[in-house]
Motif scaffolding. Structure first.
Motif, PDB file in Angstrom:
ATOM      1  N   GLY A  95      10.989   8.314  -6.991  1.00 40.42           N
ATOM      2  CA  GLY A  95       9.982   8.735  -5.930  1.00 40.42           C
ATOM      3  C   GLY A  95      10.250   7.607  -4.947  1.00 40.42           C
ATOM      4  N   TYR A  96       9.082   7.238  -4.334  1.00 39.18           N
ATOM      5  CA  TYR A  96       9.350   5.919  -3.191  1.00 39.18           C
ATOM      6  C   TYR A  96       8.294   4.700  -3.472  1.00 39.18           C
ATOM      7  N   LEU A  97       9.002   3.608  -3.383  1.00 37.31           N
ATOM      8  CA  LEU A  97       7.880   2.361  -3.189  1.00 37.31           C
ATOM      9  C   LEU A  97       7.162   2.412  -2.067  1.00 37.31           C
ATOM     10  N   VAL A  98       5.927   2.486  -1.927  1.00 33.82           N
ATOM     11  CA  VAL A  98       5.153   2.452  -0.953  1.00 33.82           C
ATOM     12  C   VAL A  98       4.307   1.090  -0.348  1.00 33.82           C
ATOM     13  N   GLU A  99       4.765   0.462   0.479  1.00 35.24           N
ATOM     14  CA  GLU A  99       4.347  -0.606   1.014  1.00 35.24           C
ATOM     15  C   GLU A  99       3.043  -0.479   2.061  1.00 35.24           C
ATOM     16  N   ILE A 100       1.986  -0.867   1.711  1.00 34.69           N
ATOM     17  CA  ILE A 100       0.715  -0.766   2.432  1.00 34.69           C
ATOM     18  C   ILE A 100       0.853  -1.971   3.636  1.00 34.69           C
ATOM     19  N   GLY A 101       0.695  -1.340   4.930  1.00 32.58           N
ATOM     20  CA  GLY A 101       0.884  -2.446   6.279  1.00 32.58           C
ATOM     21  C   GLY A 101      -0.258  -2.620   6.891  1.00 32.58           C
ATOM     22  N   SER A 102      -1.160  -1.836   6.614  1.00 29.29           N
ATOM     23  CA  SER A 102      -2.474  -1.669   7.408  1.00 29.29           C
ATOM     24  C   SER A 102      -3.546  -1.233   6.734  1.00 29.29           C
ATOM     25  N   ASP A 103      -4.955  -1.308   7.322  1.00 20.70           N
ATOM     26  CA  ASP A 103      -6.257  -0.983   6.654  1.00 20.70           C
ATOM     27  C   ASP A 103      -6.231   0.470   6.746  1.00 20.70           C
ATOM     28  N   LYS A 104      -5.482   0.949   7.650  1.00 21.36           N
ATOM     29  CA  LYS A 104      -5.622   2.462   7.820  1.00 21.36           C
ATOM     30  C   LYS A 104      -4.588   3.047   6.781  1.00 21.36           C
ATOM     31  N   GLY A 105      -3.586   2.326   6.481  1.00 24.19           N
ATOM     32  CA  GLY A 105      -2.713   2.653   5.605  1.00 24.19           C
ATOM     33  C   GLY A 105      -3.450   2.708   4.045  1.00 24.19           C
ATOM     34  N   LYS A 106      -4.063   1.459   3.855  1.00 27.35           N
ATOM     35  CA  LYS A 106      -4.942   1.262   2.667  1.00 27.35           C
ATOM     36  C   LYS A 106      -5.786   2.330   2.318  1.00 27.35           C
ATOM     37  N   GLU A 107      -6.434   2.927   3.405  1.00 25.10           N
ATOM     38  CA  GLU A 107      -7.621   3.996   3.324  1.00 25.10           C
ATOM     39  C   GLU A 107      -6.749   5.456   2.923  1.00 25.10           C
ATOM     40  N   ILE A 108      -5.717   5.485   3.541  1.00 25.85           N
ATOM     41  CA  ILE A 108      -4.831   6.801   3.093  1.00 25.85           C
ATOM     42  C   ILE A 108      -4.673   6.744   1.755  1.00 25.85           C
ATOM     43  N   VAL A 109      -4.069   5.627   1.028  1.00 24.64           N
ATOM     44  CA  VAL A 109      -3.815   5.555  -0.246  1.00 24.64           C
ATOM     45  C   VAL A 109      -4.929   5.675  -0.959  1.00 24.64           C
ATOM     46  N   LYS A 110      -6.251   5.192  -0.591  1.00 25.73           N
ATOM     47  CA  LYS A 110      -7.427   5.077  -1.469  1.00 25.73           C
ATOM     48  C   LYS A 110      -8.012   6.778  -1.542  1.00 25.73           C
ATOM     49  N   LYS A 111      -7.889   7.168  -0.454  1.00 26.14           N
ATOM     50  CA  LYS A 111      -8.518   8.586  -0.306  1.00 26.14           C
ATOM     51  C   LYS A 111      -7.426   9.751  -1.025  1.00 26.14           C
ATOM     52  N   ASN A 112      -6.367   9.307  -1.391  1.00 32.16           N
ATOM     53  CA  ASN A 112      -5.532  10.297  -2.005  1.00 32.16           C
ATOM     54  C   ASN A 112      -4.927   9.411  -3.291  1.00 32.16           C
ATOM     55  N   ILE A 113      -5.796   8.812  -3.874  1.00 30.30           N
ATOM     56  CA  ILE A 113      -5.360   7.838  -4.921  1.00 30.30           C
ATOM     57  C   ILE A 113      -4.610   8.662  -6.200  1.00 30.30           C
ATOM     58  N   THR A 114      -5.056   9.808  -6.372  1.00 31.62           N
ATOM     59  CA  THR A 114      -4.323  10.686  -7.466  1.00 31.62           C
ATOM     60  C   THR A 114      -2.989  10.914  -7.332  1.00 31.62           C
ATOM     61  N   LEU A 115      -2.738  10.816  -6.064  1.00 30.32           N
ATOM     62  CA  LEU A 115      -1.078  11.056  -5.864  1.00 30.32           C
ATOM     63  C   LEU A 115      -0.090   9.869  -5.940  1.00 30.32           C
ATOM     64  N   PHE A 116      -1.001   8.693  -6.155  1.00 30.16           N
ATOM     65  CA  PHE A 116      -0.059   7.476  -6.344  1.00 30.16           C
ATOM     66  C   PHE A 116      -0.082   6.953  -7.600  1.00 30.16           C
ATOM     67  N   GLU A 117       0.642   5.983  -8.009  1.00 28.74           N
ATOM     68  CA  GLU A 117       0.670   5.141  -9.042  1.00 28.74           C
ATOM     69  C   GLU A 117       0.871   3.667  -9.041  1.00 28.74           C
ATOM     70  N   LEU A 118       0.869   2.795  -9.842  1.00 30.53           N
ATOM     71  CA  LEU A 118       0.988   1.429  -9.642  1.00 30.53           C
ATOM     72  C   LEU A 118       2.290   1.419  -9.506  1.00 30.53           C
ATOM     73  N   SER A 119       2.844   0.583  -8.703  1.00 28.45           N
ATOM     74  CA  SER A 119       4.154   0.111  -8.612  1.00 28.45           C
ATOM     75  C   SER A 119       4.748  -0.737  -9.659  1.00 28.45           C
ATOM     76  N   GLU A 120       5.789  -0.412  -9.856  1.00 22.94           N
ATOM     77  CA  GLU A 120       6.313  -1.677 -11.158  1.00 22.94           C
ATOM     78  C   GLU A 120       7.352  -2.603 -10.540  1.00 22.94           C
ATOM     79  N   PRO A 121       7.730  -3.761 -11.121  1.00 25.46           N
ATOM     80  CA  PRO A 121       8.744  -4.762 -10.659  1.00 25.46           C
ATOM     81  C   PRO A 121       9.849  -4.359 -10.528  1.00 25.46           C
TER      82      PRO A 121
END
Length: 343
Positions: A155-181
């Motif tokens: 998949g893709y490592l997702v870097e959050i660069g703004s509050d707007k981006g943070k809100e997108i991740v929060k609203k769709n949290i079931t589609l995301f996973e915790l990133s790993e080192p």
């Protein structure tokens, strides 16, 4: 904001696009070798490098209806999610923001800057016209995005660069996973490899150093070289229309039925009537003057006023020019023969 990461599987990215489509018009680059911006609601095929055209069209359209003279016009277009923008385009926003937000802000541009969503992505390859690194611009974003994607694992490592981006991740949290080192390390290695490969390629071109470009333009205002190069220009305007930092426009009034409409249309200094005034005078009447003016604006005016070049090294002007005028070669020739010659 504090740097944050997440991870999204490729299949879930399509689901995210579908979710975003209820709010945004999602546009992504599509194609095999030449990526063209297209509307999409689900699919995204990762683009290795920038699209053929820049993202400025999503903030200042090439032609837009500003107002009707005898009837009100409300401006509230659907916000756009720009998915797959590269750092050369993101960097161009510094120039566009300076032009359209300084002083009296352009309300339409300001609205789109506020409402649009930018999901950028790393470059994993480059075209032979790309030279961003020569201007100290990395082939991966570090600012001006809401979310950034870098290929990692399945998949893709997702870097959050703004509050707007943070809100997108929060609203769709079931589609995301915790990133790993390992995801962050994979991105680091990919970026290092990309920079190394592009640096090696640019090293074969013997380009003029970025710190020398300002002086070569400023100190050679009447060099015979401008007239010589201008003989090749066919004034098609491809360079200015494809440039991510160009921003000039004209206002046009036309009659539509019983009403009159004012439109804003892209314009540029390579057209012979660009600076012609009502009395007929034209300070850029000669083609050599128009060619040089483009370099003055990008490599003298903006360094003087914004402390940066209005060129991001995307190479679109080189790629689109039917006369094969290459600004990298122009600077090499100016450096090789820099004396000022009166015409």
């Amino acid at each position: 904001m504090t740097q944050q990461y997440a991870f999204i599987e490729g299949r879930n990215l399509s689901k995210l696009i579908a979710a975003l489509s209820s709010i945004y018009k999602v546009v992504t680059p599509a194609g095999e070798n030449d990526y063209i911006w297209q509307n999409t609601k689900e699919e995204y095929s990762f683009n290795k490098y920038r699209a053929v055209t820049s993202i400025r069209q999503f903030y200042i359209p090439s032609q837009e209806h500003l107002n009707d003279y005898f009837s009100p016009l409300e401006y509230m277009p659907q916000p756009i999610c720009i998915l797959g923008a590269k750092n050369c385009d993101l960097t161009s926003l510094y120039i566009q923001d300076y032009v359209f937000l300084q002083g009296e802000p352009d309300a339409r541009y300001a609205q789109m800057r506020e409402r649009n969503l930018i999901i950028s992505s790393d470059c994993t390859a480059f075209k032979d016209v790309c030279f961003c690194l020569a201007l100290k611009i990395n082939p991966y974003p570090d600012k001006l995005f809401d979310l950034n994607l870098a290929p990692a694992g399945s998949g893709y490592l997702v870097e959050i660069g703004s509050d707007k981006g943070k809100e997108i991740v929060k609203k769709n949290i079931t589609l995301f996973e915790l990133s790993e080192p390992r995801h962050i390390e994979e991105r680091r290695l990919q970026r290092e490899k990309m920079v190394e490969n592009l640096s090696r390629y640019l090293g074969t071109l013997d380009l003029v150093k970025d710190k020398e470009l300002y002086g070569l333009v400023k100190n050679n205002p009447e060099h015979a070289f401008w007239a010589h190069e201008a003989l090749r220009c066919v004034e098609c305007g491809a360079c200015i229309m494809n440039c991510p930092t160009c921003h000039c426009f004209l206002l046009c009034d036309t009659k539509q039925g019983s009403d009159y409409v004012r439109s804003r249309i892209w314009d540029g200094c390579q057209y012979k009537n660009f600076t012609r005034v009502a009395g007929g005078a034209n300070p850029l009447k000669m083609r050599k003057s128009r060619l040089r003016n483009r370099y003055v604006k990008k490599f003298e005016f903006f360094p003087d006023n914004l402390n940066m070049y209005a060129c991001t090294g995307c190479g679109r002007c080189i790629e689109s020019c039917p006369a094969k005028i290459d600004l990298r070669e122009i600077f090499k020739k100016l450096k090789a023969n820099p004396e000022v010659v009166k015409l």
